[in-house]
Design a protein around this motif. Sequence first.
Motif, PDB file in Angstrom:
ATOM      1  N   UNK A  44      46.485  45.063  38.259  1.00 14.41           N
ATOM      2  CA  UNK A  44      46.284  46.462  37.856  1.00 14.41           C
ATOM      3  C   UNK A  44      44.813  46.845  37.910  1.00 14.41           C
ATOM      4  N   UNK A  45      43.966  45.951  37.406  1.00 12.36           N
ATOM      5  CA  UNK A  45      42.528  46.225  37.405  1.00 12.36           C
ATOM      6  C   UNK A  45      41.999  46.273  38.838  1.00 12.36           C
ATOM      7  N   UNK A  46      42.441  45.328  39.643  1.00 15.23           N
ATOM      8  CA  UNK A  46      41.991  45.265  41.034  1.00 15.23           C
ATOM      9  C   UNK A  46      42.444  46.505  41.818  1.00 15.23           C
ATOM     10  N   UNK A  47      43.677  46.933  41.568  1.00  7.45           N
ATOM     11  CA  UNK A  47      44.200  48.132  42.231  1.00  7.45           C
ATOM     12  C   UNK A  47      43.365  49.351  41.838  1.00  7.45           C
ATOM     13  N   UNK A  48      43.072  49.491  40.550  1.00  3.80           N
ATOM     14  CA  UNK A  48      42.278  50.627  40.079  1.00  3.80           C
ATOM     15  C   UNK A  48      40.860  50.580  40.647  1.00  3.80           C
ATOM     16  N   UNK A  49      40.276  49.385  40.717  1.00  7.36           N
ATOM     17  CA  UNK A  49      38.929  49.256  41.268  1.00  7.36           C
ATOM     18  C   UNK A  49      38.919  49.622  42.748  1.00  7.36           C
ATOM     19  N   UNK A  50      39.939  49.180  43.468  1.00  8.93           N
ATOM     20  CA  UNK A  50      40.031  49.530  44.884  1.00  8.93           C
ATOM     21  C   UNK A  50      40.197  51.022  45.089  1.00  8.93           C
ATOM     22  N   UNK A  51      41.003  51.634  44.234  1.00 10.04           N
ATOM     23  CA  UNK A  51      41.212  53.078  44.339  1.00 10.04           C
ATOM     24  C   UNK A  51      39.927  53.836  44.012  1.00 10.04           C
ATOM     25  N   UNK A  52      39.223  53.372  42.976  1.00  6.28           N
ATOM     26  CA  UNK A  52      37.990  54.052  42.556  1.00  6.28           C
ATOM     27  C   UNK A  52      36.881  53.937  43.596  1.00  6.28           C
ATOM     28  N   UNK A  53      36.842  52.814  44.300  1.00  3.53           N
ATOM     29  CA  UNK A  53      35.785  52.605  45.285  1.00  3.53           C
ATOM     30  C   UNK A  53      36.193  53.015  46.696  1.00  3.53           C
TER      31      UNK A  53
END
Length: 86
Positions: A44-53
């Motif tokens: 979940x964190x990795x997905x959100x970080x990828x989306x944010x960047x």
Amino acid sequence: MTDEAGLRTENPSHPFPSQQIDSGRCGHGEQESDCGLAKQLMGSVKKAAGKATGNRRVQAEGVADKIAGKMQKAYGDIKDKFRKVI
């Protein structure tokens, strides 16, 4: 920078470089289901970080980690139930 599929490649200074995340091993003495939950959270964190960047590869890895975590948790739950029966 993009790869041959048109996906944005990882930035070496990215907070979640895939080389540093070993999602294949469970910690010492931890239940399989607990490791699955941790993997889901990491996904979940990795997905959100990828989306944010804007890094679609990291976002896709996050989705994959989340799915793998759900499967690992289900396996751990079945394993725990089997141990209780025996």
